[in-house]
Design a protein around this motif. Structure first.
Motif, PDB file in Angstrom:
ATOM      1  N   GLU A 284     -14.411   1.939  19.215  1.00  0.00           N
ATOM      2  CA  GLU A 284     -13.984   3.175  18.558  1.00  0.00           C
ATOM      3  C   GLU A 284     -15.119   3.748  17.729  1.00  0.00           C
ATOM      4  OE1 GLU A 284     -10.609   1.488  16.584  1.00  0.00           O
ATOM      5  OE2 GLU A 284      -9.222   2.700  17.733  1.00  0.00           O
ATOM      6  N   ILE A 285     -15.879   2.856  17.055  1.00  0.00           N
ATOM      7  CA  ILE A 285     -16.994   3.338  16.243  1.00  0.00           C
ATOM      8  C   ILE A 285     -18.033   3.990  17.127  1.00  0.00           C
ATOM      9  CG2 ILE A 285     -18.816   2.616  14.670  1.00  0.00           C
ATOM     10  CD1 ILE A 285     -17.043   0.417  13.678  1.00  0.00           C
TER      11      ILE A 285
ATOM     12  N   PHE B 296     -16.940   7.485  18.485  1.00  0.00           N
ATOM     13  CA  PHE B 296     -16.971   8.602  17.541  1.00  0.00           C
ATOM     14  C   PHE B 296     -18.360   9.226  17.584  1.00  0.00           C
ATOM     15  CE2 PHE B 296     -14.662  10.640  14.216  1.00  0.00           C
ATOM     16  CZ  PHE B 296     -15.628  11.169  13.379  1.00  0.00           C
TER      17      PHE B 296
ATOM     18  N   TYR C  17     -11.687  -0.786  12.359  1.00  0.00           N
ATOM     19  CA  TYR C  17     -11.964  -0.076  13.603  1.00  0.00           C
ATOM     20  C   TYR C  17     -12.733  -1.004  14.531  1.00  0.00           C
ATOM     21  CZ  TYR C  17     -10.632   4.460  11.703  1.00  0.00           C
ATOM     22  OH  TYR C  17      -9.930   5.511  11.188  1.00  0.00           O
TER      23      TYR C  17
ATOM     24  N   ARG D 215       4.437   6.099   3.601  1.00  0.00           N
ATOM     25  CA  ARG D 215       3.065   6.608   3.645  1.00  0.00           C
ATOM     26  C   ARG D 215       2.309   5.954   4.791  1.00  0.00           C
ATOM     27  NH1 ARG D 215      -1.771   3.956   0.596  1.00  0.00           N
ATOM     28  NH2 ARG D 215      -3.423   5.383   1.192  1.00  0.00           N
TER      29      ARG D 215
ATOM     30  N   MET E 138       0.812  -1.219   0.000  1.00  0.00           N
ATOM     31  CA  MET E 138       0.000   0.000   0.000  1.00  0.00           C
ATOM     32  C   MET E 138       0.846   1.270   0.000  1.00  0.00           C
ATOM     33  SD  MET E 138      -3.013  -1.136  -0.069  1.00  0.00           S
ATOM     34  CE  MET E 138      -4.159   0.118   0.375  1.00  0.00           C
TER      35      MET E 138
ATOM     36  N   SER F  58      -1.198   6.851  -6.326  1.00  0.00           N
ATOM     37  CA  SER F  58      -2.207   7.862  -6.024  1.00  0.00           C
ATOM     38  C   SER F  58      -2.857   8.293  -7.328  1.00  0.00           C
ATOM     39  CB  SER F  58      -1.568   9.055  -5.327  1.00  0.00           C
ATOM     40  OG  SER F  58      -0.550   9.589  -6.137  1.00  0.00           O
TER      41      SER F  58
ATOM     42  N   PRO G 183      -4.238   4.448   5.633  1.00  0.00           N
ATOM     43  CA  PRO G 183      -5.452   4.689   6.418  1.00  0.00           C
ATOM     44  C   PRO G 183      -6.147   3.377   6.755  1.00  0.00           C
ATOM     45  CG  PRO G 183      -5.817   5.245   4.120  1.00  0.00           C
ATOM     46  CD  PRO G 183      -4.373   4.905   4.241  1.00  0.00           C
ATOM     47  N   ARG G 184      -6.876   3.367   7.867  1.00  0.00           N
ATOM     48  CA  ARG G 184      -7.558   2.148   8.293  1.00  0.00           C
ATOM     49  C   ARG G 184      -8.894   2.027   7.589  1.00  0.00           C
ATOM     50  NH1 ARG G 184      -7.555   2.930  14.622  1.00  0.00           N
ATOM     51  NH2 ARG G 184      -8.454   0.862  14.693  1.00  0.00           N
ATOM     52  N   ARG G 185      -9.237   0.804   7.236  1.00  0.00           N
ATOM     53  CA  ARG G 185     -10.535   0.562   6.615  1.00  0.00           C
ATOM     54  C   ARG G 185     -11.610   0.599   7.696  1.00  0.00           C
ATOM     55  NH1 ARG G 185      -8.210  -4.279   4.377  1.00  0.00           N
ATOM     56  NH2 ARG G 185      -9.674  -5.332   5.730  1.00  0.00           N
ATOM     57  N   LEU G 186     -12.878   0.639   7.251  1.00  0.00           N
ATOM     58  CA  LEU G 186     -13.959   0.746   8.235  1.00  0.00           C
ATOM     59  C   LEU G 186     -14.039  -0.508   9.100  1.00  0.00           C
ATOM     60  CD1 LEU G 186     -16.107   2.594   9.193  1.00  0.00           C
ATOM     61  CD2 LEU G 186     -17.662   1.662   7.526  1.00  0.00           C
ATOM     62  N   ASP G 187     -13.738  -1.689   8.532  1.00  0.00           N
ATOM     63  CA  ASP G 187     -13.848  -2.898   9.349  1.00  0.00           C
ATOM     64  C   ASP G 187     -12.618  -3.100  10.224  1.00  0.00           C
ATOM     65  OD1 ASP G 187     -13.003  -5.281   6.694  1.00  0.00           O
ATOM     66  OD2 ASP G 187     -12.293  -3.272   7.168  1.00  0.00           O
TER      67      ASP G 187
ATOM     68  N   HIS H 191       1.915  -5.232  -4.212  1.00  0.00           N
ATOM     69  CA  HIS H 191       0.821  -4.545  -3.530  1.00  0.00           C
ATOM     70  C   HIS H 191       1.076  -3.064  -3.393  1.00  0.00           C
ATOM     71  CE1 HIS H 191      -0.657  -8.517  -2.580  1.00  0.00           C
ATOM     72  NE2 HIS H 191       0.570  -8.833  -2.265  1.00  0.00           N
ATOM     73  N   ILE H 192       1.862  -2.483  -4.311  1.00  0.00           N
ATOM     74  CA  ILE H 192       2.057  -1.037  -4.230  1.00  0.00           C
ATOM     75  C   ILE H 192       0.770  -0.332  -4.628  1.00  0.00           C
ATOM     76  CG2 ILE H 192       4.533  -0.908  -4.588  1.00  0.00           C
ATOM     77  CD1 ILE H 192       3.999  -0.593  -7.534  1.00  0.00           C
ATOM     78  N   ALA H 193       0.635   0.937  -4.198  1.00  0.00           N
ATOM     79  CA  ALA H 193      -0.562   1.715  -4.460  1.00  0.00           C
ATOM     80  C   ALA H 193      -0.164   3.013  -5.135  1.00  0.00           C
ATOM     81  CB  ALA H 193      -1.271   2.012  -3.136  1.00  0.00           C
TER      82      ALA H 193
END
Lengths: 209, 196
Positions: free
Chosen positions: A193-194, A197, A189, A180, A56, A99, A183-187, A95-97
Motif C-alpha cells: 500500500e505504501i 501510494f 499500512y 468513530r 480509541m 478530541s 485512522p490507521r497508523r503508518l506502521d 483507552h478512550i480518546a
C-alpha cells in the motif's frame, strides 16, 4: 403486526430460551413476522445485552449511543413508563480518546457539601484515578433527569479493559459498531500500500536529508 | 519551518558565513551530497561503517494536473486531506519526525502550513510511531500515563485547565482540529465544529 425489522437479528436465537409450547420460533422462512404469538412476545419485550468497545473512541459519542439503548429509544414500543431499556456493557474505557486538548482542558467539578470542599479535577487526573469515571459521568449526564436515571445506570456495565466477567459475557447479544472510524497508523499500512501510494514531490538531486 | 540561519547541516556554518554579506536569494544552495543510508558491516575484528548512496525517490509520473505549482495542486489534493492521511504526510517528514523546509519540497505557503499542522496533529495522535527523535545512548524515558487523543490543536504541555467555563452566553470553548483546514471538502451534512 409487530414485526420489528429494526431489532438485531440475534433476537431470533433468544438466549433466554423459548418456552415449552413454542418449539417453532419463526415458522418456516425465518422471518420475524412469521413468529407465533409467544415467541413474538418474547422477541418484543426481552431485555437485550449490548456490547460496545471504547478503544480509541470519544467518550461523548459512546455515551450518546449507550444512553439511547439504555432508555429503549431505539425500539418502536418505547414509552417512558414501560421500562423497555436494554443493558449496555462498555469495555476498554481505559483507552478512550478525547478530541482536541480536552484531557488537559476539561474540568470535572464536585463539592463534598462541607465548606472548602469544592474539588476541580482535570479529565486526565480523573482518568488516572478511575478509568471508568469519565464514561460514567458522560452517560449520567445524557440520561433523562428523573428517578429512572439511577435504574438505567444500574443496567450500564463499564469495564476498563477487555476482561469481562463470564456471566455478563454469556448474556451479550450484539456488538454495536464503534461511533468513530479509527485512522490507521503508518506502521499498520502494508509495504504494497505504501508503494502503491504515489510520491507527490521529488527532492533535488543534491539534497541531503 | 527551518529558518535559514538555523541550519543543522555541517555546511550550515559555511553558508551563514557566505550569506553574511549581501544575500542574493535564499534559493542559492551550495553543492551537497545526495541521499545516503548508513550501513554497518562487521567482519571479524573489523567494523566497516559505510554511507551508501541510495537513489533519490522521484515524483510518480503523470500527475493529474501538471500545470500546478506545488505538489498538492499538481495532484488535485487541495482541500482533500486531513491529519489521518498518513501516507501523504509522511512524504514531507524527516526520519526523526520534523518537517522538511518549504524551499525543498516546493509547497506553497498555505499548503505548507496546513501540512505542518496536520503533521503536528498526527504526531500527537500517535500515527507516526517510528518517526521519533533519536534519544542519546542509554537514555530510558520515564513511562508516562498514555492518553489517546486526536485532532489536538495545541501541545498538551502548553494548555491550562478551564476552571471557569463561563455563563451560557459567554462559554469558554475547547479548540478541536485546526482553522487552517476549514475549507476542506465535507461529504456529510454536518458542519465542521472547531470549538466544542
Amino acid at each position: 403486526m409487530l414485526g420489528f425489522v429494526t431489532f438485531p437479528a440475534g433476537l431470533v436465537m433468544l438466549r433466554s430460551g423459548l418456552g415449552s409450547w413454542e418449539k417453532d420460533g419463526p415458522a418456516g422462512g425465518g422471518d420475524m413476522s412469521s413468529f407465533s404469538k409467544a415467541p413474538q412476545q418474547w422477541a418484543t419485550f426481552a431485555r437485550v445485552w449490548y456490547l460496545l468497545d471504547g478503544k480509541m473512541q470519544p467518550p461523548g459519542k459512546l455515551a450518546a449511543l449507550a444512553s439511547v439503548k439504555l432508555q429503549g429509544l431505539h425500539k418502536p414500543i418505547y414509552h417512558q413508563l414501560s421500562d423497555c431499556g436494554d443493558h449496555v456493557v462498555i469495555m476498554n474505557t481505559r483507552h478512550i480518546a478525547f478530541s482536541g486538548n480536552k484531557w488537559e482542558q476539561k474540568v470535572y467539578s464536585s463539592h463534598t457539601g462541607y465548606p472548602g470542599g469544592f474539588k476541580q479535577v482535570t479529565a486526565a487526573q480523573l482518568h488516572q484515578k478511575d478509568p471508568v469515571a469519565i464514561v460514567k459521568l458522560a452517560i449520567y449526564g445524557m440520561l433523562p433527569k428523573n428517578l429512572h436515571r439511577r435504574t438505567l445506570m444500574q443496567r450500564l456495565h463499564l469495564f476498563p479493559d477487555e476482561d469481562i466477567p463470564e456471566d455478563i459475557r454469556k448474556n451479550l447479544v450484539e456488538e454495536l459498531p464503534q461511533p468513530r472510524k479509527v485512522p490507521r497508523r503508518l506502521d499498520e499500512y502494508t509495504q504494497e500500500e505504501i508503494e502503491a501510494f504515489p510520491r507527490v514531490w521529488s527532492p533535488p538531486e543534491d539534497y541531503r536529508l | 519551518m527551518v529558518a535559514l540561519n538555523v541550519l543543522v547541516y555541517p555546511f550550515g556554518r559555511l553558508l551563514r558565513g557566505l550569506l553574511a554579506g549581501p544575500i542574493a536569494t535564499s534559493w542559492a544552495r551550495l553543492p551537497a551530497r545526495g541521499f545516503r543510508e548508513v550501513v554497518e558491516i562487521q567482519e571479524g575484528k573489523t567494523t566497516t561503517i559505510e554511507g551508501r548512496l541510495t537513489g533519490t525517490p522521484k515524483e510518480s509520473p503523470n500527475p493529474p494536473n501538471p500545470s500546478g505549482q506545488c505538489p498538492i495542486c499538481r495532484w488535485n489534493l487541495k482541500h482533500k486531506y486531513g491529519y489521518e492521511d498518513v501516507l501523504l504526510l509522511s512524504q514531507f517528514l524527516r526520519p526523526c519526525g520534523g518537517m522538511l523546509p518549504r524551499r525543498i519540497t516546493g509547497l506553497c505557503q498555505e499548503e505548507h502550513r496546513k501540512i505542518e499542522e496536520c503533521v503536528k496533529m498526527a504526531h500527537r495522535a500517535g500515527l507516526f510511531p517510528n518517526h521519533r527523535p533519536q534519544l542519546p545512548e542509554g537514555f530510558v524515558p520515564k513511562s508516562k500515563p498514555q492518553l489517546n487523543r486526536y485532532l489536538t490543536r495545541w501541545s498538551p504541555r502548553s494548555v491550562k485547565p478551564i476552571y471557569n467555563k463561563g455563563h451560557r452566553w459567554n462559554k469558554v470553548r475547547m479548540a478541536v482540529g485546526s482553522p487552517l483546514l476549514k475549507d476542506n471538502v465535507s461529504y456529510s451534512r454536518k458542519p465542521l465544529m472547531l470549538y466544542h
